[in-house]
Motif scaffolding. Structure first.
Motif, short mmCIF file in Angstrom:
data_model
loop_
_atom_site.label_atom_id
_atom_site.label_comp_id
_atom_site.label_asym_id
_atom_site.label_seq_id
_atom_site.Cartn_x
_atom_site.Cartn_y
_atom_site.Cartn_z
N GLN A 1 6.14 2.92 6.63
CA GLN A 1 5.12 2.04 6.07
C GLN A 1 5.72 1.07 5.06
O GLN A 1 5.24 -0.07 4.92
CB GLN A 1 4.03 2.88 5.39
CG GLN A 1 2.87 2.06 4.84
CD GLN A 1 1.84 2.93 4.13
OE1 GLN A 1 2.00 4.15 4.00
NE2 GLN A 1 0.79 2.30 3.62
N THR A 2 6.75 1.50 4.36
CA THR A 2 7.36 0.66 3.33
C THR A 2 8.59 -0.07 3.87
O THR A 2 8.52 -1.23 4.23
CB THR A 2 7.70 1.52 2.10
OG1 THR A 2 8.50 2.65 2.50
CG2 THR A 2 6.44 2.01 1.42
N ASP B 1 0.82 -1.21 0.00
CA ASP B 1 0.00 0.00 0.00
C ASP B 1 0.86 1.26 0.00
O ASP B 1 0.49 2.27 -0.59
CB ASP B 1 -0.93 0.00 1.22
CG ASP B 1 -1.99 -1.08 1.16
OD1 ASP B 1 -2.19 -1.67 0.07
OD2 ASP B 1 -2.61 -1.36 2.21
N GLY B 2 2.01 1.19 0.66
CA GLY B 2 2.87 2.37 0.73
C GLY B 2 3.37 2.81 -0.63
O GLY B 2 3.60 4.01 -0.86
N PHE B 3 3.53 1.88 -1.56
CA PHE B 3 4.04 2.24 -2.88
C PHE B 3 2.96 2.75 -3.82
O PHE B 3 3.26 3.17 -4.95
CB PHE B 3 4.81 1.07 -3.49
CG PHE B 3 6.21 0.97 -2.95
CD1 PHE B 3 7.22 1.77 -3.44
CD2 PHE B 3 6.49 0.11 -1.89
CE1 PHE B 3 8.50 1.71 -2.91
CE2 PHE B 3 7.77 0.04 -1.36
CZ PHE B 3 8.78 0.84 -1.86
N LEU C 1 6.37 12.04 4.76
CA LEU C 1 7.39 11.28 4.06
C LEU C 1 8.01 10.24 5.00
O LEU C 1 8.23 9.09 4.60
CB LEU C 1 8.46 12.21 3.51
CG LEU C 1 9.52 11.59 2.60
CD1 LEU C 1 10.03 12.64 1.61
CD2 LEU C 1 10.71 11.05 3.38
N LEU C 2 8.28 10.64 6.24
CA LEU C 2 8.88 9.70 7.20
C LEU C 2 7.92 8.56 7.52
O LEU C 2 8.34 7.40 7.65
CB LEU C 2 9.28 10.44 8.47
CG LEU C 2 10.35 11.52 8.32
CD1 LEU C 2 10.71 12.10 9.68
CD2 LEU C 2 11.59 10.99 7.62
N ASP C 3 6.63 8.88 7.63
CA ASP C 3 5.65 7.82 7.88
C ASP C 3 5.57 6.86 6.69
O ASP C 3 5.40 5.65 6.87
CB ASP C 3 4.27 8.42 8.17
CG ASP C 3 4.19 9.06 9.55
OD1 ASP C 3 5.05 8.74 10.41
OD2 ASP C 3 3.28 9.88 9.77
N HIS C 4 5.69 7.40 5.49
CA HIS C 4 5.72 6.55 4.30
C HIS C 4 6.94 5.63 4.34
O HIS C 4 6.85 4.44 4.00
CB HIS C 4 5.77 7.43 3.05
CG HIS C 4 6.31 6.72 1.84
ND1 HIS C 4 5.55 5.84 1.08
CD2 HIS C 4 7.54 6.74 1.26
CE1 HIS C 4 6.30 5.36 0.10
NE2 HIS C 4 7.50 5.88 0.18
#
Length: 281
Positions: free
Chosen positions: A128-129, A105-107, A122-125
């Protein structure tokens, strides 16, 4: 024991050389599972890079969601070598699905021309990835569970690697007229000049901020490492030790539109040996 063909091991070494190199420090029984995870991660992460339209990337991501449905639904798994290896890894190590879903989902954000409003997003992304990837890697490597300190290690090393990876992909994003830089950091940029491949002092300043995020995450990761009980699992995330040197080389290059070469093999080996010996990135 998970059996992988030599072709898959060679493929991992080609597409993710740093992560694959770090598997040499793992216990032998963990290496095949880690290679499978690396190949899965590469396939998902490149979904947008190898197609011309966002919709085609969405189809590639959905393919992996459906493969996971088959694996976790105990149904026949599609006859694709990476999916087959991933199925064996998931069952052998009893891996939870939640972090696979998070990773995929992150991508989805790579279909957005400007996916992040703030640095925090951005850091949470990144968590997530790559953070999700690291949690799975630690379980494969022998961690019995993801404790609070290990979760912090996974998050911070995930930030290190994903932000560095985004820096390295700068030419690819801008060629698609996309900016992963948060919108809050774009106010002083001439966006059209960026898309035209023109460096500028304003762009250099913003990208330096991104590099500083890598180094700040390194400090936070090592604080968490001091509290974590890795046993034999640390090498699963040792590759993140290379993110700091890569980010520093990126800033010294002075031109984000040029490709940053890999560190020499001997230097990468020595840095990984030192990281594993100290259990620090």
């Amino acid at each position: 024991m998970i059996n992988l063909s030599p072709d898959l091991i060679e493929q991992a070494a080609q597409v993710a050389p740093d992560q694959t190199l770090a598997t040499s420090f793992l216990a032998p029984q963990a290496r095949p599972g880690m290679i499978s995870l690396i190949l899965f991660g590469h396939e998902v992460a490149r979904a947008r890079a190898v197609v011309s339209e966002p919709m085609l990337a969405a189809i590639r991501l959905q393919w992996w969601r459906e493969a996971l449905d088959e694996i976790y639904g105990s149904r026949p798994v599609r006859a694709q070598p990476i999916a087959q290896g991933l199925a064996a890894t998931i069952h052998h190590h009893s891996l939870p699905r939640v972090w696979f879903d998070s990773f995929i989902d992150g991508f989805d954000v790579e279909q957005d021309p400007s996916p992040f409003a703030t640095w925090d997003q951005l850091l949470d992304h990144a968590d997530q990835t790559c953070g999700a990837f690291n949690r799975l890697a630690l379980l494969i490597a022998g961690a019995p569970a993801i404790s609070t300190p290990l979760d912090a290690v996974a998050r911070q090393t995930g930030i290190m690697w994903r932000v560095w990876d985004l820096l390295a992909q700068w030419p690819r994003w801008t060629a698609r007229r996309q900016l992963w830089l948060p919108t809050e950091a774009q106010s002083d940029l001439d966006v059209e000049a960026v898309f035209a491949g023109k460096p500028s002092p304003a762009l250099a300043l913003v990208l330096e901020q991104a590099c500083q995020l890598v180094l700040a995450a390194r400090r936070a990761a090592n604080q968490a490492c001091a509290q974590a009980d890795f046993d034999q699992a640390f090498p699963a995330i040792a590759f993140a030790a290379l993110a700091g040197p890569y980010a520093r080389r990126f800033t010294r290059l002075g031109d984000p539109f040029r490709q940053v070469a890999n560190l020499p093999l001997l230097e990468r080996q020595l840095r990984l040996v030192w990281a594993v010996a100290r259990q620090r990135v």
